[in-house]
Motif scaffolding. Structure first.
Motif, PDB file in Angstrom:
ATOM      1  N   ASP A  41       0.869  -1.163   0.000  1.00 27.34           N
ATOM      2  CA  ASP A  41       0.000   0.000   0.000  1.00 27.34           C
ATOM      3  C   ASP A  41       0.918   1.227   0.000  1.00 27.34           C
ATOM      4  O   ASP A  41       2.096   1.125   0.337  1.00 27.34           O
ATOM      5  N   LYS A  47     -10.318  -2.313  -2.225  1.00 26.72           N
ATOM      6  CA  LYS A  47      -9.224  -2.810  -1.385  1.00 26.72           C
ATOM      7  C   LYS A  47      -9.682  -3.545  -0.129  1.00 26.72           C
ATOM      8  O   LYS A  47      -8.857  -4.176   0.531  1.00 26.72           O
ATOM      9  N   GLN A  48     -10.964  -3.477   0.202  1.00 24.84           N
ATOM     10  CA  GLN A  48     -11.432  -4.193   1.390  1.00 24.84           C
ATOM     11  C   GLN A  48     -12.266  -5.422   1.024  1.00 24.84           C
ATOM     12  O   GLN A  48     -13.008  -5.941   1.868  1.00 24.84           O
ATOM     13  N   GLU A  49     -12.104  -5.903  -0.206  1.00 27.64           N
ATOM     14  CA  GLU A  49     -12.807  -7.107  -0.645  1.00 27.64           C
ATOM     15  C   GLU A  49     -11.804  -8.216  -0.942  1.00 27.64           C
ATOM     16  O   GLU A  49     -10.876  -8.016  -1.733  1.00 27.64           O
ATOM     17  N   SER A  60      -0.016  -2.805   4.814  1.00 26.16           N
ATOM     18  CA  SER A  60      -0.971  -1.704   4.778  1.00 26.16           C
ATOM     19  C   SER A  60      -1.201  -1.179   6.186  1.00 26.16           C
ATOM     20  O   SER A  60      -0.948  -1.876   7.166  1.00 26.16           O
ATOM     21  N   ARG A 114      -4.334  -0.042   6.948  1.00 26.98           N
ATOM     22  CA  ARG A 114      -5.784  -0.086   7.137  1.00 26.98           C
ATOM     23  C   ARG A 114      -6.253  -1.492   7.525  1.00 26.98           C
ATOM     24  O   ARG A 114      -6.057  -2.454   6.764  1.00 26.98           O
ATOM     25  N   GLY A 154      -9.126  -2.987   7.561  1.00 28.12           N
ATOM     26  CA  GLY A 154     -10.043  -3.642   6.636  1.00 28.12           C
ATOM     27  C   GLY A 154      -9.345  -4.251   5.442  1.00 28.12           C
ATOM     28  O   GLY A 154      -9.759  -5.307   4.936  1.00 28.12           O
ATOM     29  N   GLU A 155      -8.293  -3.599   4.986  1.00 28.19           N
ATOM     30  CA  GLU A 155      -7.514  -4.142   3.869  1.00 28.19           C
ATOM     31  C   GLU A 155      -6.722  -5.367   4.308  1.00 28.19           C
ATOM     32  O   GLU A 155      -6.644  -6.370   3.578  1.00 28.19           O
ATOM     33  N   ASP A 190      -7.556  -7.401   6.693  1.00 27.37           N
ATOM     34  CA  ASP A 190      -8.546  -8.470   6.859  1.00 27.37           C
ATOM     35  C   ASP A 190      -8.858  -9.125   5.520  1.00 27.37           C
ATOM     36  O   ASP A 190      -8.942 -10.360   5.419  1.00 27.37           O
ATOM     37  N   ALA A 191      -9.046  -8.305   4.488  1.00 24.54           N
ATOM     38  CA  ALA A 191      -9.401  -8.837   3.173  1.00 24.54           C
ATOM     39  C   ALA A 191      -8.264  -9.672   2.589  1.00 24.54           C
ATOM     40  O   ALA A 191      -8.508 -10.724   1.990  1.00 24.54           O
ATOM     41  N   TYR A 220      -4.726   5.877  10.835  1.00 23.99           N
ATOM     42  CA  TYR A 220      -5.171   4.632  11.464  1.00 23.99           C
ATOM     43  C   TYR A 220      -4.267   4.180  12.615  1.00 23.99           C
ATOM     44  O   TYR A 220      -4.428   3.080  13.125  1.00 23.99           O
TER      45      TYR A 220
END
Length: 241
Positions: free
Chosen positions: A13, A165-167, A189, A191, A193-194, A196-197, A215
Motif C-alpha cells: 500500500d 481494497k477491502q474485498e 498496509s 488499514r 479492513g484491507e 482483513d481482506a 489509522y
C-alpha cells in the motif's frame, strides 16, 4: 517486531504505509483540485478522460452532468476522501503530468527505499496495490527523491484492475495475475479492513503503524504489526532480509 515471513512477493500500500498520508492530502489533493477544470475543458475528448467522466456521471446518478457539475462532484469526493475510481483516474492523469514537469516529487518514509532495494536484491518480487490509479503509482515511483524506483516493481494494481481494497476477491485477482500462490504473498498496509481482506484471500499481512497516520490509534487488530519496514523480516527465495 513482526514475525518472519517466507514469501515470494511483497505487495505494498502507499498512503500511510510507504509514504505519508499528509503529503497526499496536503500536496497532491490541492494540486489536482486546481487542475480538474482545465483537464475537463481541454481534454474532455481524450478516451481516458471521457471514460472517467462517464463513470462520474454514473456514480453520481446524473447522466447529463456538464463539466462544471462533474468538477463539483470530483471536489466533493475529494473532501470526503472517497476512493472513487474515476476520481483516482483523473487525479492520476494530473499527477503524472505534474511529476513529469518536476512540479511534484513523491514522498517515502526513510526506512522504505532501503528495504525495497534489499528485498528486490534478495529475489523478492515487489508489487503495489493502492487506491491511487496505476498512472499515479507509476509517476509516484518514478519521480522520487531517490531517483526512479519503478525498476524495483513487478506490477501495479488499483481499484480498477484489481477491485476495492477491502474485498477479498480483489486480492484473489492479484494473486492470479501475478501467478504467486496466496500463501507466498505478503501485504503491507495501515488499514485494518484491507489487512482483513488480504488474509481472507489466503495472504500474509502486516499492519504498518506510523505515528501521526490516520489509522495509528485504531491499531491493526489481530494482525502482525510493524512501526517501520526495518521491523519486517522476510525470507525470499534466495536469502533473508
Amino acid at each position: 517486531m513482526s514475525s518472519e515471513f517466507a514469501v515470494d512477493a511483497v505487495v505494498l500500500d502507499i498512503e500511510g504505509t510507504t509514504s505519508a498520508t499528509g503529503f497526499v492530502v496536503d500536496v497532491l489533493y490541492p494540486y489536482s483540485r486546481s487542475r480538474f477544470a482545465a483537464l475537463l475543458a481541454e481534454r474532455g475528448d481524450d478516451p481516458e478522460v471521457a471514460r472517467a467522466v462517464a463513470q462520474v456521471r454514473e456514480l453520481s446518478g446524473d447522466p447529463d452532468a456538464d463539466a462544471v457539475q462533474v468538477e463539483k462532484t470530483l471536489n466533493s469526493w475529494l473532501d470526503e476522501d472517497r476512493k472513487a475510481t474515476p476520481l483516482k483516474t483523473l487525479q492520476g492523469i494530473i499527477w503524472s503530468e505534474g511529476f513529469a514537469r518536476g512540479d511534484l516529487v513523491s514522498h517515502f518514509y526513510d526506512d522504505v527505499v532501503p528495504a525495497l532495494r534489499a528485498w528486490h536484491t534478495a529475489g523478492l518480487r515487489l508489487y503495489v496495490y493502492s487506491s491511487g490509479s496505476v498512472a499515479a503509482q507509476r509517476a509516484w515511483f518514478t519521480a522520487t527523491p531517490e531517483g526512479d524506483l519503478l525498476p524495483l516493481l513487478s506490477g501495479l494494481y488499483d481499484t480498477e484492475n484489481a477491485g476495492p481494497k477491502q474485498e477479498p476477491e480483489s486480492y484473489r485477482r492479484i494473486a492470479a495475475a501475478t501467478g504467486v500462490e496466496p500463501s507466498r504473498l505478503l501485504f503491507l498496509s495501515d488499514r485494518p479492513g484491507e489487512l482483513d481482506a488480504a488474509v481472507a484471500a489466503g495472504w500474509h499481512a502486516v499492519g504498518v503503524r506510523r505515528p501521526g497516520e490516520p489509522y495509528f490509534e485504531q491499531g491493526v487488530g489481530d494482525h502482525a504489526q510493524a512501526g517501520t519496514f526495518d521491523e519486517i523480516s522476510v525470507t525470499g527465495s534466495r536469502s533473508t532480509t
